[in-house]
Scaffold this motif. Sequence first.
Motif, PDB file in Angstrom:
ATOM      1  N   SER A  15      64.452 -49.905  30.604  1.00 21.14           N
ATOM      2  CA  SER A  15      64.792 -48.546  30.424  1.00 21.14           C
ATOM      3  C   SER A  15      64.641 -48.290  28.794  1.00 21.14           C
ATOM      4  O   SER A  15      64.750 -48.841  28.103  1.00 21.14           O
ATOM      5  CB  SER A  15      66.254 -48.438  30.889  1.00 21.14           C
ATOM      6  OG  SER A  15      66.387 -48.379  32.454  1.00 21.14           O
ATOM      7  N   ALA A  16      64.264 -47.099  28.746  1.00 22.59           N
ATOM      8  CA  ALA A  16      64.115 -46.236  27.461  1.00 22.59           C
ATOM      9  C   ALA A  16      64.351 -45.134  27.156  1.00 22.59           C
ATOM     10  O   ALA A  16      63.918 -44.189  28.139  1.00 22.59           O
ATOM     11  CB  ALA A  16      62.582 -46.945  26.771  1.00 22.59           C
ATOM     12  N   VAL A  53      55.058 -55.050  33.940  1.00 21.97           N
ATOM     13  CA  VAL A  53      55.946 -54.584  33.094  1.00 21.97           C
ATOM     14  C   VAL A  53      56.067 -52.923  33.164  1.00 21.97           C
ATOM     15  O   VAL A  53      54.863 -52.556  32.852  1.00 21.97           O
ATOM     16  CB  VAL A  53      56.059 -55.154  31.562  1.00 21.97           C
ATOM     17  CG1 VAL A  53      57.157 -54.339  30.873  1.00 21.97           C
ATOM     18  CG2 VAL A  53      56.405 -56.739  31.572  1.00 21.97           C
ATOM     19  N   ALA A  54      57.099 -52.258  33.568  1.00 22.84           N
ATOM     20  CA  ALA A  54      57.181 -50.651  33.434  1.00 22.84           C
ATOM     21  C   ALA A  54      58.300 -50.411  32.573  1.00 22.84           C
ATOM     22  O   ALA A  54      59.144 -51.116  32.161  1.00 22.84           O
ATOM     23  CB  ALA A  54      57.281 -50.416  34.883  1.00 22.84           C
ATOM     24  N   VAL A  55      58.068 -49.149  32.105  1.00 21.01           N
ATOM     25  CA  VAL A  55      59.238 -48.683  31.407  1.00 21.01           C
ATOM     26  C   VAL A  55      59.520 -47.193  32.040  1.00 21.01           C
ATOM     27  O   VAL A  55      58.678 -46.466  32.370  1.00 21.01           O
ATOM     28  CB  VAL A  55      58.727 -48.378  29.802  1.00 21.01           C
ATOM     29  CG1 VAL A  55      59.712 -47.419  29.074  1.00 21.01           C
ATOM     30  CG2 VAL A  55      58.087 -49.454  29.219  1.00 21.01           C
ATOM     31  N   GLN A  56      60.816 -47.074  32.077  1.00 21.96           N
ATOM     32  CA  GLN A  56      61.161 -45.781  32.832  1.00 21.96           C
ATOM     33  C   GLN A  56      62.220 -45.245  31.796  1.00 21.96           C
ATOM     34  O   GLN A  56      62.891 -45.696  31.258  1.00 21.96           O
ATOM     35  CB  GLN A  56      61.908 -46.188  34.037  1.00 21.96           C
ATOM     36  CG  GLN A  56      63.414 -46.739  34.043  1.00 21.96           C
ATOM     37  CD  GLN A  56      64.056 -47.011  35.268  1.00 21.96           C
ATOM     38  OE1 GLN A  56      63.467 -46.956  36.186  1.00 21.96           O
ATOM     39  NE2 GLN A  56      65.274 -47.410  35.180  1.00 21.96           N
ATOM     40  N   HIS A  57      62.435 -43.851  32.043  1.00 25.53           N
ATOM     41  CA  HIS A  57      63.069 -42.900  31.116  1.00 25.53           C
ATOM     42  C   HIS A  57      64.463 -43.134  31.424  1.00 25.53           C
ATOM     43  O   HIS A  57      65.036 -43.134  32.602  1.00 25.53           O
ATOM     44  CB  HIS A  57      62.591 -41.523  31.151  1.00 25.53           C
ATOM     45  CG  HIS A  57      63.607 -40.664  29.998  1.00 25.53           C
ATOM     46  ND1 HIS A  57      64.635 -39.932  30.696  1.00 25.53           N
ATOM     47  CD2 HIS A  57      63.605 -40.654  28.894  1.00 25.53           C
ATOM     48  CE1 HIS A  57      65.086 -39.281  29.602  1.00 25.53           C
ATOM     49  NE2 HIS A  57      64.541 -39.686  28.586  1.00 25.53           N
ATOM     50  N   GLU A  58      65.555 -43.140  30.393  1.00 24.59           N
ATOM     51  CA  GLU A  58      66.940 -43.442  30.691  1.00 24.59           C
ATOM     52  C   GLU A  58      67.555 -42.534  29.718  1.00 24.59           C
ATOM     53  O   GLU A  58      67.459 -42.803  28.658  1.00 24.59           O
ATOM     54  CB  GLU A  58      67.459 -44.688  30.596  1.00 24.59           C
ATOM     55  CG  GLU A  58      68.955 -44.819  30.609  1.00 24.59           C
ATOM     56  CD  GLU A  58      69.351 -44.177  32.142  1.00 24.59           C
ATOM     57  OE1 GLU A  58      70.172 -43.601  31.772  1.00 24.59           O
ATOM     58  OE2 GLU A  58      68.883 -44.826  33.287  1.00 24.59           O
ATOM     59  N   GLU A  59      68.042 -41.420  30.002  1.00 28.66           N
ATOM     60  CA  GLU A  59      68.588 -40.249  29.424  1.00 28.66           C
ATOM     61  C   GLU A  59      70.014 -40.863  28.498  1.00 28.66           C
ATOM     62  O   GLU A  59      70.095 -40.412  27.388  1.00 28.66           O
ATOM     63  CB  GLU A  59      69.120 -38.974  30.123  1.00 28.66           C
ATOM     64  CG  GLU A  59      69.468 -37.784  29.314  1.00 28.66           C
ATOM     65  CD  GLU A  59      68.436 -37.460  28.695  1.00 28.66           C
ATOM     66  OE1 GLU A  59      68.691 -36.743  27.308  1.00 28.66           O
ATOM     67  OE2 GLU A  59      67.362 -37.231  29.158  1.00 28.66           O
ATOM     68  N   SER A  60      70.699 -41.626  29.316  1.00 26.59           N
ATOM     69  CA  SER A  60      71.788 -42.076  28.540  1.00 26.59           C
ATOM     70  C   SER A  60      71.583 -43.583  28.206  1.00 26.59           C
ATOM     71  O   SER A  60      72.616 -44.335  28.019  1.00 26.59           O
ATOM     72  CB  SER A  60      73.027 -42.282  29.713  1.00 26.59           C
ATOM     73  OG  SER A  60      73.212 -40.797  29.981  1.00 26.59           O
TER      74      SER A  60
END
Length: 127
Positions: A15-16, A53-60
Amino acid sequence: MAKAPRMTLTGTVLSAPDVPLLAGFYRELLGWDVAQDEPDWVKLTPPGGGASVAVQHEESYTRPRWPAEDGRQQMMLHLDIEVDDLVSATAYAVSLGAEVAAFQPQDDVRVCLDPAGHPFCLWVATD
């Protein structure tokens, strides 16, 4: 007990707050290909196949604390990355935006923090 079904780990997701930044960091660091590129999700795959490896958006998103500290966001996982040369690999990671962690628990491993603060370890295999 029932017979376990076949299971295969196909990837790890980080998450990022900034997906393009973190995905770009790992794409350059690992030399992997972008297999999926969406606004809130980027999946990277190794050229020879294998787990992604994946990156997903995390608002918090809250940056993890390394080493762990009571009451602070703790690391949920870390990536182990085998390298040929620890010194040059560390310098390369830093040139891409990594930070060498202040706390180093081993002399033969370099704990670094990616641009979103996820710890990852660079290490050299010894025979």
